[in-house]
Design an enzyme around this catalytic site. Sequence first.
Site, PDB file in Angstrom:
ATOM      1  N   ASN A  43      14.416  25.915 -25.104  1.00 57.90           N
ATOM      2  CA  ASN A  43      15.609  25.091 -25.289  1.00 57.90           C
ATOM      3  C   ASN A  43      15.299  23.633 -25.609  1.00 57.90           C
ATOM      4  O   ASN A  43      15.906  23.019 -26.476  1.00 57.90           O
ATOM      5  CB  ASN A  43      16.533  25.191 -24.070  1.00 57.90           C
ATOM      6  CG  ASN A  43      15.865  24.723 -22.799  1.00 57.90           C
ATOM      7  OD1 ASN A  43      14.680  24.951 -22.568  1.00 57.90           O
ATOM      8  ND2 ASN A  43      16.630  24.068 -21.942  1.00 57.90           N
TER       9      ASN A  43
ATOM     10  N   LYS B 138       1.602  27.822 -22.555  1.00 57.61           N
ATOM     11  CA  LYS B 138       2.234  28.887 -23.325  1.00 57.61           C
ATOM     12  C   LYS B 138       3.615  28.440 -23.789  1.00 57.61           C
ATOM     13  O   LYS B 138       4.510  28.245 -22.981  1.00 57.61           O
ATOM     14  CB  LYS B 138       2.405  30.169 -22.498  1.00 57.61           C
ATOM     15  CG  LYS B 138       2.847  31.364 -23.364  1.00 57.61           C
ATOM     16  CD  LYS B 138       3.447  32.501 -22.542  1.00 57.61           C
ATOM     17  CE  LYS B 138       4.963  32.438 -22.519  1.00 57.61           C
ATOM     18  NZ  LYS B 138       5.589  32.635 -23.847  1.00 57.61           N
TER      19      LYS B 138
ATOM     20  N   GLU C  94      10.884  24.801 -12.115  1.00 54.72           N
ATOM     21  CA  GLU C  94      12.198  24.250 -12.483  1.00 54.72           C
ATOM     22  C   GLU C  94      12.993  25.406 -13.048  1.00 54.72           C
ATOM     23  O   GLU C  94      12.706  25.895 -14.139  1.00 54.72           O
ATOM     24  CB  GLU C  94      12.040  23.111 -13.495  1.00 54.72           C
ATOM     25  CG  GLU C  94      13.310  22.299 -13.687  1.00 54.72           C
ATOM     26  CD  GLU C  94      14.146  22.812 -14.831  1.00 54.72           C
ATOM     27  OE1 GLU C  94      15.119  23.560 -14.554  1.00 54.72           O
ATOM     28  OE2 GLU C  94      13.847  22.490 -15.978  1.00 54.72           O
TER      29      GLU C  94
ATOM     30  N   CYS D  74      19.123  22.894 -19.219  1.00 60.76           N
ATOM     31  CA  CYS D  74      19.136  23.208 -17.787  1.00 60.76           C
ATOM     32  C   CYS D  74      20.157  22.351 -17.042  1.00 60.76           C
ATOM     33  O   CYS D  74      20.830  22.820 -16.124  1.00 60.76           O
ATOM     34  CB  CYS D  74      17.747  22.994 -17.182  1.00 60.76           C
ATOM     35  SG  CYS D  74      16.473  24.033 -17.900  1.00 60.76           S
TER      36      CYS D  74
ATOM     37  N   LYS E  66      17.832  24.284  -3.367  1.00 58.91           N
ATOM     38  CA  LYS E  66      18.232  25.692  -3.251  1.00 58.91           C
ATOM     39  C   LYS E  66      17.378  26.541  -4.204  1.00 58.91           C
ATOM     40  O   LYS E  66      16.161  26.386  -4.238  1.00 58.91           O
ATOM     41  CB  LYS E  66      19.742  25.842  -3.468  1.00 58.91           C
ATOM     42  CG  LYS E  66      20.557  25.085  -2.399  1.00 58.91           C
ATOM     43  CD  LYS E  66      22.027  25.447  -2.377  1.00 58.91           C
ATOM     44  CE  LYS E  66      22.817  24.792  -3.452  1.00 58.91           C
ATOM     45  NZ  LYS E  66      24.277  24.959  -3.290  1.00 58.91           N
TER      46      LYS E  66
ATOM     47  N   GLU F 116       9.284  17.077 -11.315  1.00 58.06           N
ATOM     48  CA  GLU F 116       8.600  16.636 -12.514  1.00 58.06           C
ATOM     49  C   GLU F 116       9.079  15.224 -12.822  1.00 58.06           C
ATOM     50  O   GLU F 116      10.126  14.796 -12.356  1.00 58.06           O
ATOM     51  CB  GLU F 116       8.878  17.588 -13.674  1.00 58.06           C
ATOM     52  CG  GLU F 116       8.431  19.012 -13.347  1.00 58.06           C
ATOM     53  CD  GLU F 116       8.426  19.943 -14.531  1.00 58.06           C
ATOM     54  OE1 GLU F 116       7.350  20.146 -15.105  1.00 58.06           O
ATOM     55  OE2 GLU F 116       9.492  20.466 -14.866  1.00 58.06           O
TER      56      GLU F 116
END
Length: 474
Positions: A146, A169, A244, A278, A450, A457
Amino acid sequence: MKMLIDGEWTDAASGETYEVRNPASGKLLDTAPLGGAEDVKRAVDAAREAQKKWSAMPARDRGRIFFKAAQRIRDRQADLATMLTMEQGKPFKEARDEIQGFANILEYYAGISAALEDGLIPLAQGKRGAVLRRPIGVCGAIIPWNVPGIIMGWKVGPALITGNTLVLKPATTTPLTNLSLAYAMGEAGLPKGVLNVVTGPGKSVGDEIVRNPGVRKISFTGSIETGKRVLQAVSASMKRVTLELGGSDPMIVCDDFDINKAVAGAVHGRFYNCGQTCTAAKRLFVFEAIADEFIGQLKSRVERLNVGNGMDEGVEMGPLNNRAQWEQIKGLVEEVRTKDEGRVIVGGRVQDGEQYRNGFFYMPTLVTNVAPDSRLLREEVFGPVLPIVVVKGLDEAIERANDTKYGLGSSIWTNDMEKAKAACERLESGITWINQHVKLPPEMPFGGVKESGIGRENGLETIDAYYELKSIML
């Protein structure tokens, strides 16, 4: 294009390749090596050998290479952005900003490199202690499609500046930009083997990176389900891990805020990158006192969004990146209709028109009267669909915002700093924006609570995740 192992551009051990296609047109862009476990093993061996000299280099000198790489990337910003748009689908302006963001990340870590040193600690009775910071060794990074440039920066920056080496990767649908960024870093003087990029599927390349005993830390960005599998796999060897894992970010609009500005924020927060972010605003909670006017203005603005090929002038939203994502979004909206879980007031279908026929286009969509147990509110919706929930006030908005397994981002839109303070304290998320959404400068730590992840990061806070700390008592 070839993958990068030990400073050499190479084919996969299998000799096989796969196609990389433009999600807006379906046209073939290039091929990439179909890597596997053997390629990862070669990359890990190269990274382990390179790490000996790289870790011995002063951090300031590593920073100089970062500065040079950032400049090379800025010089090629337009070409890199074109490649990113063509393989990912996002509008060219968004791609250009993303390439700039990668350079910003390198410059940030270059800027703090001189401060990465061991420190003395005064202790009681005139004694002293010391903390030694040593790189972990070979790290592995697995990134999604994304925002491949920015997320590559989040992994490469802190891992390499602290003296580690990396095997990365890329996603199978967006390897070309990542390979090109790695090439630019090599041109800037990054030694062979410090950064290795192995292309191919997660079941072979990703799995080997996670399980290979030579890799001592994993940084993964992706879904909760895959993240949990990564966590299980690394537990056997007690590897360090940063995860993440996405979110379902709430955006709360209070009745004291300028409606025009909040509408603009909702459009950008949800439909930036076709909703494939995200930290996108994925659930909108609006106070009932302004709901009718707000929804009316939002509907009008979303209906006017210019959807098309990201390389075309004036396009504000491109296609979804891949068929699987396109099918998922279509299925979710159809489920809402079939189960009568909400009212689609804008969009809700594949984009009409000959120019959209071969791409993964879906109309920007608004849904009101959403049932509390609808998957639009319970799951991460990775596409251009925004559910709208009308609430009586802040307490209800926060309660409903927190009623989820996710906890990545959130935002509140208000002129009342007491409301903003309450939201920052009570919203269960790793970041809360006030009167904005999505923006993530490299100085700010980023991660979730959670099930949205483990660790952080960006910022200084991520640095120790790439060090082994040793306490010395003098």
